[in-house]
Design a protein around this motif. Structure first.
Motif, PDB file in Angstrom:
ATOM      1  N   LEU A  63      40.401  88.827 -53.636  1.00 10.37           N
ATOM      2  CA  LEU A  63      39.703  90.107 -53.681  1.00 10.37           C
ATOM      3  C   LEU A  63      40.575  91.235 -53.160  1.00 10.37           C
ATOM      4  O   LEU A  63      40.650  92.315 -53.748  1.00 10.37           O
ATOM      5  CB  LEU A  63      38.400  90.031 -52.885  1.00 10.37           C
ATOM      6  CG  LEU A  63      37.505  91.270 -52.922  1.00 10.37           C
ATOM      7  CD1 LEU A  63      37.142  91.628 -54.349  1.00 10.37           C
ATOM      8  CD2 LEU A  63      36.255  91.049 -52.081  1.00 10.37           C
ATOM      9  N   ASN A  64      41.236  90.997 -52.026  1.00 13.26           N
ATOM     10  CA  ASN A  64      42.126  92.003 -51.449  1.00 13.26           C
ATOM     11  C   ASN A  64      41.430  93.350 -51.324  1.00 13.26           C
ATOM     12  O   ASN A  64      41.919  94.388 -51.782  1.00 13.26           O
ATOM     13  CB  ASN A  64      43.402  92.166 -52.278  1.00 13.26           C
ATOM     14  CG  ASN A  64      44.417  91.072 -51.990  1.00 13.26           C
ATOM     15  OD1 ASN A  64      44.298  90.357 -51.006  1.00 13.26           O
ATOM     16  ND2 ASN A  64      45.413  90.954 -52.848  1.00 13.26           N
ATOM     17  N   SER A  65      40.256  93.359 -50.705  1.00 16.74           N
ATOM     18  CA  SER A  65      39.498  94.593 -50.563  1.00 16.74           C
ATOM     19  C   SER A  65      40.241  95.627 -49.730  1.00 16.74           C
ATOM     20  O   SER A  65      40.006  96.825 -49.851  1.00 16.74           O
ATOM     21  CB  SER A  65      38.142  94.297 -49.917  1.00 16.74           C
ATOM     22  OG  SER A  65      38.320  93.659 -48.665  1.00 16.74           O
ATOM     23  N   GLU A  66      41.143  95.145 -48.864  1.00 12.08           N
ATOM     24  CA  GLU A  66      41.893  96.091 -48.043  1.00 12.08           C
ATOM     25  C   GLU A  66      43.090  96.682 -48.784  1.00 12.08           C
ATOM     26  O   GLU A  66      43.715  97.636 -48.320  1.00 12.08           O
ATOM     27  CB  GLU A  66      42.384  95.390 -46.770  1.00 12.08           C
ATOM     28  CG  GLU A  66      43.547  94.420 -46.970  1.00 12.08           C
ATOM     29  CD  GLU A  66      43.142  93.092 -47.591  1.00 12.08           C
ATOM     30  OE1 GLU A  66      44.018  92.276 -47.909  1.00 12.08           O
ATOM     31  OE2 GLU A  66      41.917  92.895 -47.750  1.00 12.08           O
ATOM     32  N   LEU A  67      43.431  96.108 -49.961  1.00 12.95           N
ATOM     33  CA  LEU A  67      44.586  96.583 -50.712  1.00 12.95           C
ATOM     34  C   LEU A  67      44.136  97.647 -51.708  1.00 12.95           C
ATOM     35  O   LEU A  67      43.336  97.391 -52.598  1.00 12.95           O
ATOM     36  CB  LEU A  67      45.247  95.429 -51.461  1.00 12.95           C
ATOM     37  CG  LEU A  67      46.486  95.769 -52.307  1.00 12.95           C
ATOM     38  CD1 LEU A  67      47.581  96.345 -51.425  1.00 12.95           C
ATOM     39  CD2 LEU A  67      46.976  94.533 -53.041  1.00 12.95           C
ATOM     40  N   ASN A  68      44.622  98.856 -51.527  1.00 13.84           N
ATOM     41  CA  ASN A  68      44.272  99.960 -52.412  1.00 13.84           C
ATOM     42  C   ASN A  68      45.512 100.835 -52.555  1.00 13.84           C
ATOM     43  O   ASN A  68      45.700 101.809 -51.820  1.00 13.84           O
ATOM     44  CB  ASN A  68      43.104 100.762 -51.848  1.00 13.84           C
ATOM     45  CG  ASN A  68      42.397 101.581 -52.916  1.00 13.84           C
ATOM     46  OD1 ASN A  68      42.725 101.495 -54.095  1.00 13.84           O
ATOM     47  ND2 ASN A  68      41.431 102.367 -52.505  1.00 13.84           N
ATOM     48  N   SER A 143      36.410  85.581 -56.444  1.00 14.74           N
ATOM     49  CA  SER A 143      36.386  85.961 -55.030  1.00 14.74           C
ATOM     50  C   SER A 143      35.168  86.809 -54.713  1.00 14.74           C
ATOM     51  O   SER A 143      34.621  86.747 -53.609  1.00 14.74           O
ATOM     52  CB  SER A 143      37.662  86.720 -54.666  1.00 14.74           C
ATOM     53  OG  SER A 143      38.808  85.923 -54.853  1.00 14.74           O
ATOM     54  N   ARG A 144      34.720  87.600 -55.686  1.00 15.94           N
ATOM     55  CA  ARG A 144      33.512  88.382 -55.500  1.00 15.94           C
ATOM     56  C   ARG A 144      32.275  87.482 -55.550  1.00 15.94           C
ATOM     57  O   ARG A 144      31.336  87.657 -54.779  1.00 15.94           O
ATOM     58  CB  ARG A 144      33.392  89.456 -56.588  1.00 15.94           C
ATOM     59  CG  ARG A 144      34.449  90.547 -56.541  1.00 15.94           C
ATOM     60  CD  ARG A 144      34.382  91.397 -57.797  1.00 15.94           C
ATOM     61  NE  ARG A 144      35.348  92.494 -57.802  1.00 15.94           N
ATOM     62  CZ  ARG A 144      35.087  93.745 -57.414  1.00 15.94           C
ATOM     63  NH1 ARG A 144      33.874  94.046 -56.996  1.00 15.94           N
ATOM     64  NH2 ARG A 144      36.022  94.664 -57.448  1.00 15.94           N
ATOM     65  N   ASP A 257      46.576  95.601 -57.635  1.00 14.66           N
ATOM     66  CA  ASP A 257      45.438  95.385 -56.733  1.00 14.66           C
ATOM     67  C   ASP A 257      44.462  94.331 -57.247  1.00 14.66           C
ATOM     68  O   ASP A 257      43.383  94.148 -56.655  1.00 14.66           O
ATOM     69  CB  ASP A 257      44.687  96.703 -56.523  1.00 14.66           C
ATOM     70  CG  ASP A 257      45.533  97.753 -55.824  1.00 14.66           C
ATOM     71  OD1 ASP A 257      46.573  97.379 -55.262  1.00 14.66           O
ATOM     72  OD2 ASP A 257      45.160  98.940 -55.859  1.00 14.66           O
ATOM     73  N   PHE A 258      44.783  93.652 -58.352  1.00 14.87           N
ATOM     74  CA  PHE A 258      43.944  92.592 -58.932  1.00 14.87           C
ATOM     75  C   PHE A 258      42.579  93.111 -59.388  1.00 14.87           C
ATOM     76  O   PHE A 258      41.597  92.354 -59.422  1.00 14.87           O
ATOM     77  CB  PHE A 258      43.746  91.428 -57.944  1.00 14.87           C
ATOM     78  CG  PHE A 258      45.018  90.855 -57.418  1.00 14.87           C
ATOM     79  CD1 PHE A 258      46.110  90.655 -58.241  1.00 14.87           C
ATOM     80  CD2 PHE A 258      45.141  90.523 -56.073  1.00 14.87           C
ATOM     81  CE1 PHE A 258      47.294  90.127 -57.752  1.00 14.87           C
ATOM     82  CE2 PHE A 258      46.318  89.997 -55.561  1.00 14.87           C
ATOM     83  CZ  PHE A 258      47.397  89.803 -56.405  1.00 14.87           C
TER      84      PHE A 258
END
Length: 337
Positions: A63-68, A143-144, A257-258
């Motif tokens: 998910l890499n929610s912190e990657l933006n 991942s979501r 960012d996938f």
């Protein structure tokens, strides 16, 4: 008539009433309807449900929610600023000699900027509609979803077909419906569509205002003038490439960012480009109406005066000479109209 643009253009000289009276308000009404449609589609419409399998590597990225890499507000704000700068430089630098006053220049700049914003809003609507219709899964959908998989589940190449029909046996454990809904809206890429929409609109305007709208020189320029024009031309092309490269960078960041795969980004770029060209090709033939909107009433007033018998004309002679002069005075405005 030569443009009366001598002297500096001052902000206080802008005739605001005339400026806003020249804009295309019918198109504004259409844009208001589009905004309402975007809100309704975003809030009420549910994306098409596409079945998934838990061993699909295309949707198994983290998910890499912190990657933006490029925040959403940057992907919108920077192209809008680029559009405003491009139109401002085009009207106040490249096309300054074609305007009679600062009001004409500002009216034209506002017209093209608002038309570009309307193109951007139309892009938002069509992008959201296609997202809901297609329902494509994002690369980080698993991942979501966080599907619930039994500990004794065994998968092999022989039972792949059978397992596809049993997808419902592995429901999502994530209860955040907003995250799941967004995970089913991968195609096309909204960030890429918006960025390319504004970049292509600004680039097309820049090409038009520099190569087709500027008057050609009737005499041969000196070496210094030729060099300056060529230098400005190179800088204009570099600015255009910078806008397009930024838009492409936004699309690449969505892959990093996938959030999207390559086809999502390409689809968003094509959609944004298509909408921008439609709006730009519509706006360019109509831009003269922005400057002539307040002249129609003047023509109507002149026509009413010249066809009325209540207007007294100054006569310097008597008899046939006076009548001839009166006829000439009346004929002049009529021919002008």
């Amino acid at each position: 008539m030569a443009p009366a643009n001598k002297g500096p253009w001052l902000f206080r000289d802008i005739e605001w009433r005339k400026l806003w009276g020249r804009q295309d308000y019918a198109n504004f009404c259409l844009t208001a309807c589009i905004i309402i449609a975007v809100i309704l589609v975003t809030v009420l419409a549910e994306p098409h449900v596409v079945p998934y399998v838990i061993w699909d590597g295309r949707i198994a990225y983290p998910l890499n929610s912190e990657l933006n890499t490029i925040p959403s507000w940057v992907a919108v704000f920077v192209p809008l600023v680029m559009l405003a700068l491009t139109i401002g430089l085009g009207e106040f630098l490249a096309a300054r000699r074609m305007h009679n006053s600062v009001t004409d220049a500002v009216s034209t700049a506002v017209y093209f900027f608002l038309d570009g914003v309307q193109s951007f809003i139309m892009g938002l609507l069509l992008t959201q509609v296609f997202k809901v219709m297609v329902g494509r899964l994002r690369p980080n959908f698993l991942s979501r979803c966080q599907p619930i998989v039994p500990a004794n589940a065994v998968f092999s190449l022989q039972n792949i077909t059978a397992s596809i029909s049993e997808t419902d046996n592995y429901p999502c454990s994530n209860t955040d419906l907003g995250v799941l809904k967004d995970g089913r809206q991968a195609f096309p890429s909204g960030h890429t569509s918006i960025s390319f929409n504004l970049a292509v609109y600004a680039s097309g305007y820049l090409i038009w205002v520099w190569h087709w709208r500027r008057p050609s020189f009737a005499h041969r320029l000196s070496f210094g003038q030729e060099f300056r024009n060529d230098l400005v031309n190179v800088l204009a092309k570099a600015w255009m490439l910078a806008m397009l490269c930024f838009a492409w960078g936004v699309g690449i960041s969505r892959i990093i960012d996938f959030q999207h795969d390559v086809s999502d980004v390409v689809g968003g770029a094509l959609l944004g480009t298509m909408i921008a060209l439609v709006y730009l090709l519509r706006a360019i033939p109509r831009w003269r109406r922005v400057l002539e909107a307040d002249r129609g009433s003047d023509r109507a007033m002149v026509g009413a005066i010249t066809t009325s018998g209540d207007v007294e004309m100054p006569l310097s002679g008597a008899g046939n000479g006076a009548g001839k002069q009166h006829s000439t005075a009346m004929g002049g405005p009529l021919e002008a109209v």
